[in-house]
Design a protein around this motif. Structure first.
Motif, PDB file in Angstrom:
ATOM      1  N   ALA A 108       0.833  -1.210   0.000  1.00  0.00           N
ATOM      2  CA  ALA A 108       0.000   0.000   0.000  1.00  0.00           C
ATOM      3  C   ALA A 108       0.867   1.260   0.000  1.00  0.00           C
ATOM      4  O   ALA A 108       0.567   2.230  -0.717  1.00  0.00           O
ATOM      5  CB  ALA A 108      -0.924  -0.012   1.214  1.00  0.00           C
ATOM      6  N   VAL A 109       1.953   1.238   0.766  1.00  0.00           N
ATOM      7  CA  VAL A 109       2.853   2.400   0.789  1.00  0.00           C
ATOM      8  C   VAL A 109       3.459   2.612  -0.608  1.00  0.00           C
ATOM      9  O   VAL A 109       3.518   3.733  -1.114  1.00  0.00           O
ATOM     10  CB  VAL A 109       3.969   2.210   1.852  1.00  0.00           C
ATOM     11  CG1 VAL A 109       5.096   3.217   1.673  1.00  0.00           C
ATOM     12  CG2 VAL A 109       3.382   2.314   3.256  1.00  0.00           C
ATOM     13  N   GLY A 110       3.883   1.515  -1.243  1.00  0.00           N
ATOM     14  CA  GLY A 110       4.466   1.617  -2.592  1.00  0.00           C
ATOM     15  C   GLY A 110       3.449   2.142  -3.593  1.00  0.00           C
ATOM     16  O   GLY A 110       3.757   3.011  -4.414  1.00  0.00           O
ATOM     17  N   LEU A 111       2.221   1.627  -3.497  1.00  0.00           N
ATOM     18  CA  LEU A 111       1.167   2.067  -4.405  1.00  0.00           C
ATOM     19  C   LEU A 111       0.867   3.555  -4.189  1.00  0.00           C
ATOM     20  O   LEU A 111       0.729   4.329  -5.158  1.00  0.00           O
ATOM     21  CB  LEU A 111      -0.087   1.218  -4.163  1.00  0.00           C
ATOM     22  CG  LEU A 111      -1.326   1.528  -4.974  1.00  0.00           C
ATOM     23  CD1 LEU A 111      -1.053   1.409  -6.461  1.00  0.00           C
ATOM     24  CD2 LEU A 111      -2.466   0.568  -4.586  1.00  0.00           C
ATOM     25  N   ALA A 112       0.793   3.957  -2.923  1.00  0.00           N
ATOM     26  CA  ALA A 112       0.540   5.378  -2.619  1.00  0.00           C
ATOM     27  C   ALA A 112       1.667   6.231  -3.196  1.00  0.00           C
ATOM     28  O   ALA A 112       1.414   7.287  -3.796  1.00  0.00           O
ATOM     29  CB  ALA A 112       0.441   5.573  -1.107  1.00  0.00           C
ATOM     30  N   ALA A 160      -2.730   3.957  10.721  1.00  0.00           N
ATOM     31  CA  ALA A 160      -2.959   4.849   9.582  1.00  0.00           C
ATOM     32  C   ALA A 160      -1.680   5.645   9.359  1.00  0.00           C
ATOM     33  O   ALA A 160      -1.014   6.046  10.319  1.00  0.00           O
ATOM     34  CB  ALA A 160      -4.119   5.793   9.894  1.00  0.00           C
ATOM     35  N   ALA A 161      -1.324   5.842   8.087  1.00  0.00           N
ATOM     36  CA  ALA A 161      -0.100   6.587   7.767  1.00  0.00           C
ATOM     37  C   ALA A 161      -0.428   7.604   6.683  1.00  0.00           C
ATOM     38  O   ALA A 161      -1.211   7.318   5.771  1.00  0.00           O
ATOM     39  CB  ALA A 161       0.982   5.639   7.282  1.00  0.00           C
ATOM     40  N   LEU A 162       0.171   8.789   6.817  1.00  0.00           N
ATOM     41  CA  LEU A 162      -0.084   9.839   5.834  1.00  0.00           C
ATOM     42  C   LEU A 162       1.206  10.088   5.047  1.00  0.00           C
ATOM     43  O   LEU A 162       2.250  10.365   5.636  1.00  0.00           O
ATOM     44  CB  LEU A 162      -0.523  11.130   6.542  1.00  0.00           C
ATOM     45  CG  LEU A 162      -1.086  12.207   5.636  1.00  0.00           C
ATOM     46  CD1 LEU A 162      -2.430  11.767   5.034  1.00  0.00           C
ATOM     47  CD2 LEU A 162      -1.285  13.522   6.403  1.00  0.00           C
ATOM     48  N   LEU A 163       1.109   9.971   3.725  1.00  0.00           N
ATOM     49  CA  LEU A 163       2.279  10.160   2.861  1.00  0.00           C
ATOM     50  C   LEU A 163       2.063  11.385   1.985  1.00  0.00           C
ATOM     51  O   LEU A 163       0.922  11.749   1.678  1.00  0.00           O
ATOM     52  CB  LEU A 163       2.482   8.925   1.979  1.00  0.00           C
ATOM     53  CG  LEU A 163       2.726   7.619   2.735  1.00  0.00           C
ATOM     54  CD1 LEU A 163       2.325   6.430   1.893  1.00  0.00           C
ATOM     55  CD2 LEU A 163       4.173   7.500   3.154  1.00  0.00           C
ATOM     56  N   LEU A 213      10.918   8.127   2.435  1.00  0.00           N
ATOM     57  CA  LEU A 213      10.989   6.756   1.900  1.00  0.00           C
ATOM     58  C   LEU A 213      12.176   6.690   0.942  1.00  0.00           C
ATOM     59  O   LEU A 213      12.198   7.390  -0.078  1.00  0.00           O
ATOM     60  CB  LEU A 213       9.688   6.421   1.158  1.00  0.00           C
ATOM     61  CG  LEU A 213       9.608   5.022   0.544  1.00  0.00           C
ATOM     62  CD1 LEU A 213       9.684   3.936   1.606  1.00  0.00           C
ATOM     63  CD2 LEU A 213       8.320   4.859  -0.266  1.00  0.00           C
ATOM     64  N   LYS A 214      13.158   5.848   1.271  1.00  0.00           N
ATOM     65  CA  LYS A 214      14.360   5.764   0.421  1.00  0.00           C
ATOM     66  C   LYS A 214      14.214   4.659  -0.626  1.00  0.00           C
ATOM     67  O   LYS A 214      14.560   4.846  -1.774  1.00  0.00           O
ATOM     68  CB  LYS A 214      15.602   5.491   1.282  1.00  0.00           C
ATOM     69  CG  LYS A 214      15.854   6.520   2.370  1.00  0.00           C
ATOM     70  CD  LYS A 214      16.417   7.802   1.862  1.00  0.00           C
ATOM     71  CE  LYS A 214      17.880   7.657   1.496  1.00  0.00           C
ATOM     72  NZ  LYS A 214      18.455   8.914   1.028  1.00  0.00           N
ATOM     73  N   HIS A 215      13.762   3.488  -0.192  1.00  0.00           N
ATOM     74  CA  HIS A 215      13.624   2.358  -1.131  1.00  0.00           C
ATOM     75  C   HIS A 215      12.462   1.481  -0.684  1.00  0.00           C
ATOM     76  O   HIS A 215      12.191   1.375   0.511  1.00  0.00           O
ATOM     77  CB  HIS A 215      14.891   1.493  -1.151  1.00  0.00           C
ATOM     78  CG  HIS A 215      16.138   2.265  -1.372  1.00  0.00           C
ATOM     79  ND1 HIS A 215      16.502   2.755  -2.600  1.00  0.00           N
ATOM     80  CD2 HIS A 215      17.105   2.646  -0.507  1.00  0.00           C
ATOM     81  CE1 HIS A 215      17.645   3.401  -2.486  1.00  0.00           C
ATOM     82  NE2 HIS A 215      18.037   3.348  -1.230  1.00  0.00           N
ATOM     83  N   LEU A 216      11.843   0.839  -1.665  1.00  0.00           N
ATOM     84  CA  LEU A 216      10.797  -0.143  -1.340  1.00  0.00           C
ATOM     85  C   LEU A 216      10.966  -1.311  -2.304  1.00  0.00           C
ATOM     86  O   LEU A 216      10.961  -1.127  -3.520  1.00  0.00           O
ATOM     87  CB  LEU A 216       9.413   0.500  -1.474  1.00  0.00           C
ATOM     88  CG  LEU A 216       8.308  -0.311  -0.809  1.00  0.00           C
ATOM     89  CD1 LEU A 216       7.335   0.611  -0.090  1.00  0.00           C
ATOM     90  CD2 LEU A 216       7.557  -1.166  -1.786  1.00  0.00           C
ATOM     91  N   ILE A 217      11.187  -2.496  -1.749  1.00  0.00           N
ATOM     92  CA  ILE A 217      11.428  -3.683  -2.582  1.00  0.00           C
ATOM     93  C   ILE A 217      10.345  -4.713  -2.309  1.00  0.00           C
ATOM     94  O   ILE A 217      10.100  -5.071  -1.151  1.00  0.00           O
ATOM     95  CB  ILE A 217      12.817  -4.310  -2.257  1.00  0.00           C
ATOM     96  CG1 ILE A 217      13.943  -3.298  -2.454  1.00  0.00           C
ATOM     97  CG2 ILE A 217      13.051  -5.573  -3.093  1.00  0.00           C
ATOM     98  CD1 ILE A 217      14.304  -2.981  -3.872  1.00  0.00           C
ATOM     99  N   ARG A 218       9.710  -5.176  -3.381  1.00  0.00           N
ATOM    100  CA  ARG A 218       8.663  -6.196  -3.237  1.00  0.00           C
ATOM    101  C   ARG A 218       9.140  -7.511  -3.836  1.00  0.00           C
ATOM    102  O   ARG A 218       9.627  -7.544  -4.955  1.00  0.00           O
ATOM    103  CB  ARG A 218       7.401  -5.746  -3.976  1.00  0.00           C
ATOM    104  CG  ARG A 218       6.684  -4.621  -3.280  1.00  0.00           C
ATOM    105  CD  ARG A 218       5.539  -4.075  -4.109  1.00  0.00           C
ATOM    106  NE  ARG A 218       4.555  -5.083  -4.441  1.00  0.00           N
ATOM    107  CZ  ARG A 218       3.425  -4.819  -5.094  1.00  0.00           C
ATOM    108  NH1 ARG A 218       3.155  -3.584  -5.470  1.00  0.00           N
ATOM    109  NH2 ARG A 218       2.562  -5.773  -5.370  1.00  0.00           N
ATOM    110  N   THR A 219       8.988  -8.595  -3.066  1.00  0.00           N
ATOM    111  CA  THR A 219       9.357  -9.919  -3.564  1.00  0.00           C
ATOM    112  C   THR A 219       8.148 -10.833  -3.444  1.00  0.00           C
ATOM    113  O   THR A 219       7.575 -10.960  -2.366  1.00  0.00           O
ATOM    114  CB  THR A 219      10.512 -10.512  -2.713  1.00  0.00           C
ATOM    115  OG1 THR A 219      11.593  -9.582  -2.732  1.00  0.00           O
ATOM    116  CG2 THR A 219      10.977 -11.843  -3.259  1.00  0.00           C
TER     117      THR A 219
END
Ligand SMILES: CC(C)(COP(=O)(O)OP(=O)(O)OC[C@H]1O[C@@H](n2cnc3c(N)ncnc32)[C@H](O)[C@@H]1OP(=O)(O)O)[C@@H](O)C(=O)NCCC(=O)NCCSC(=O)CC(=O)O
Length: 483
Positions: free
Chosen positions: A220-224, A270-273, A284-290
């Motif tokens: 969800a964070v990556g999508l946002a 809940a998180a606000l971006l 947010l520096k990096h987001l890796i999905r496996t």
């Protein structure tokens, strides 16, 4: 030499965005051409040039720079986050949990003995909470859609209220809304419930990620983050991560399906971006999905199904730890080069070459991720998960303290566990400006998703879910709890 640099730039450009590549290559090519002709030749050519050429020579790089600045990916910031503060009325000590279970004719003596053993070994404490419906005797009869909706409202609305109060952001300033909740997917959707409650704008981009497991919070964070790239600068994305427990009480005899009854507890965050750094607390520096779901064993290792008697539940395979280990390996292989210092990367490369060229029995070098991060938030999925990651990543007891204490105080709250852990580190006053945090989530699919954050501004005070109990932590958690 310049040609070598140019070649290297071309190789590196494979991992850069097209706009960066174009501008960098054009600048490098211009530099090569200027060095080749020499200063005198360059001066005479400039004096012969027509005004239109000079204009183009100035205008094109300027236009390219503007284009680059406009097209480059925007940084994504975490303005703030808030975890659901579990109410005392929802607390479920082991004794109450087991007493209720004993009063259910569907649960056999053997199943209750097994759940007792699991509770004693699980690493969860006596203060975890279950939703109101689970406090009624004959629990599963009260697990209705209405009760599940009420649980979601309690968790999500409380966390959102806290977050909006903390950040001072008005509901109408929210441009993107994403909810991730795996097992409860009503109509209208969970995002519609939030839109209705907070009277959010009609042009909001909203979506619900269901069935995506405990690591969906980082999805969800990556999508946002991606949606923020195409929203106006400074837009706000609200992410709500939770698991609705109410409809998921299992009353059969399958051991692998009784395990979730003992581990999963009510919780959410809940998180606000935003793409604006104003008032932001983390970057947010990096987001890796496996995702390893192409393998059948990985796909089936967290599986919702009916047992032989038709009782629905979540089957947690005993293989989960091995599968999580493989997913983690793939995830850190992608994350490592982005975050590790050169010395660690060199040691890893040398061990890799030694294994390939000299001897396969040379032990592979596990990079020391403590050189890249000050804090670790590992999904509090169960005691064995935290044990395994601590061992594999060579982390100290203090580095996994946030995960163990979150599991102890709140249980496995699915994707929100990572936010409770970040809250723990901040409530303990351990976060400093510039500190780097690694969040690692695991979940059905099977997925391992991880995110690297950098702290811009630590929390000023320990409000939120840990506010009233942080002074009692850390606590000693025995391998087996004896009563
Ligand atoms: C359950 C545990 C606390 C048990 O701890 P211990 O190591 O002390 O004990 P143990 O492994 O010997 O297990 C105790 C008894 O439980 C049984 N047992 C353990 N795991 C089982 C399973 N998955 N299915 C069936 N039985 C199981 C063992 O065989 C043993 O029984 P016997 O002695 O009779 O042989 C631990 O194994 C653990 O934390 N496991 C990981 C839990 C997990 O899968 N979490 C992820 C949730 S999914 C998630 O978070 C993401 C998502 O949903 O998307």
């Amino acid at each position: 030499m310049l040609h070598t640099a140019l070649a290297e730039l071309a190789i590196r450009s494979r991992s850069m965005s097209p706009s960066i590549v174009t501008v960098s290559l054009a600048a490098a090519a211009a530099l090569v051409a200027m060095v080749r002709v020499g200063p005198e030749e360059l001066a005479s050519r400039l004096s012969e040039a027509r005004p239109v050429h000079l204009f183009l020579a100035c205008f094109l790089p300027a236009a390219a720079t503007v284009l680059y600045l406009m097209l480059r990916p925007r940084a994504v910031y975490l303005v703030d986050y808030a975890g659901f503060r579990t109410p005392h009325t929802c607390r479920i000590p082991f004794a109450s949990f087991l007493e209720h279970a004993k009063l259910m004719p569907e649960l056999s003596e053997r199943s209750i003995r097994f759940m007792t053993r699991l509770l004693e070994r699980s690493g969860i404490g006596e203060e975890t909470c279950l939703p109101p419906a689970h406090h009624y005797i004959g629990t599963h009869k009260y697990c209705t859609v209405d009760a599940a909706r009420a649980e979601f409202e309690l968790v999500a609305f409380s966390a959102i209220d806290d977050l909006l109060a903390k950040t001072g952001v008005a509901p109408e300033a929210i441009d993107i809304l994403i909810v991730n909740c795996s097992l409860f997917c009503p109509t209208p959707s969970l995002v519609d419930m939030i839109v209705n409650k907070y009277k959010l704008r009609s042009d909001i981009r909203s979506m619900h990620l269901s069935g995506m497991g405990c690591s969906a919070g980082l999805v969800a964070v990556g999508l946002a983050g991606n949606l923020l790239q195409v929203a106006p600068h400074g837009a706000h994305a609200l992410v709500v991560s939770t698991e609705t427990i109410t409809p998921n009480y299992y009353v059969g005899t399958e051991r692998a399906m009784l395990l979730p009854n003992c581990l999963f507890r009510i919780g959410g965050a809940a998180a606000l971006l935003s793409t604006s750094p104003a008032k932001a607390r983390f970057r947010l520096k990096h987001l890796i999905r496996t995702l390893t779901g192409a393998q059948d064993s990985a796909y089936r290792c967290v599986f919702q199904e009916e047992d032989g008697d038709g009782h629905r539940g979540i089957n947690l395979s005993k293989d989960l730890m091995n599968i999580a280990g493989d997913a983690l390996k793939a995830n850190i292989t992608a994350m490592g080069p982005l975050v590790l210092p050169a010395s660690e990367q060199l040691k890893f490369a040398l061990s890799f070459i030694a294994r390939k060229v000299i001897n396969r029995r040379v032990k592979p070098y596990i990079p020391d991720f403590r050189t890249a991060f000050e804090h670790f938030c590992i999904h509090a999925g169960g005691r064995a998960i935290i044990d395994e990651l601590q061992k594999n990543l060579g982390l100290s007891d203090e580095q996994v303290e946030a995960s163990r204490m979150t599991l102890h105080k709140f249980g496995n709250t699915s994707s929100s566990s990572l936010w409770y852990e970040l809250g723990y580190i901040e409530a303990k006053g351990r976060m400093r400006k510039g500190d780097r945090v690694w969040m690692i989530g695991f979940g059905s699919g099977f997925k391992c998703n991880s995110a690297a954050w950098e702290c811009i501004q630590p929390a000023r005070n320990a409000d939120g879910p840990w506010a009233t109990s942080i002074h009692r932590y850390p606590v000693v958690i025995p391998d087996v709890l004896s009563h």
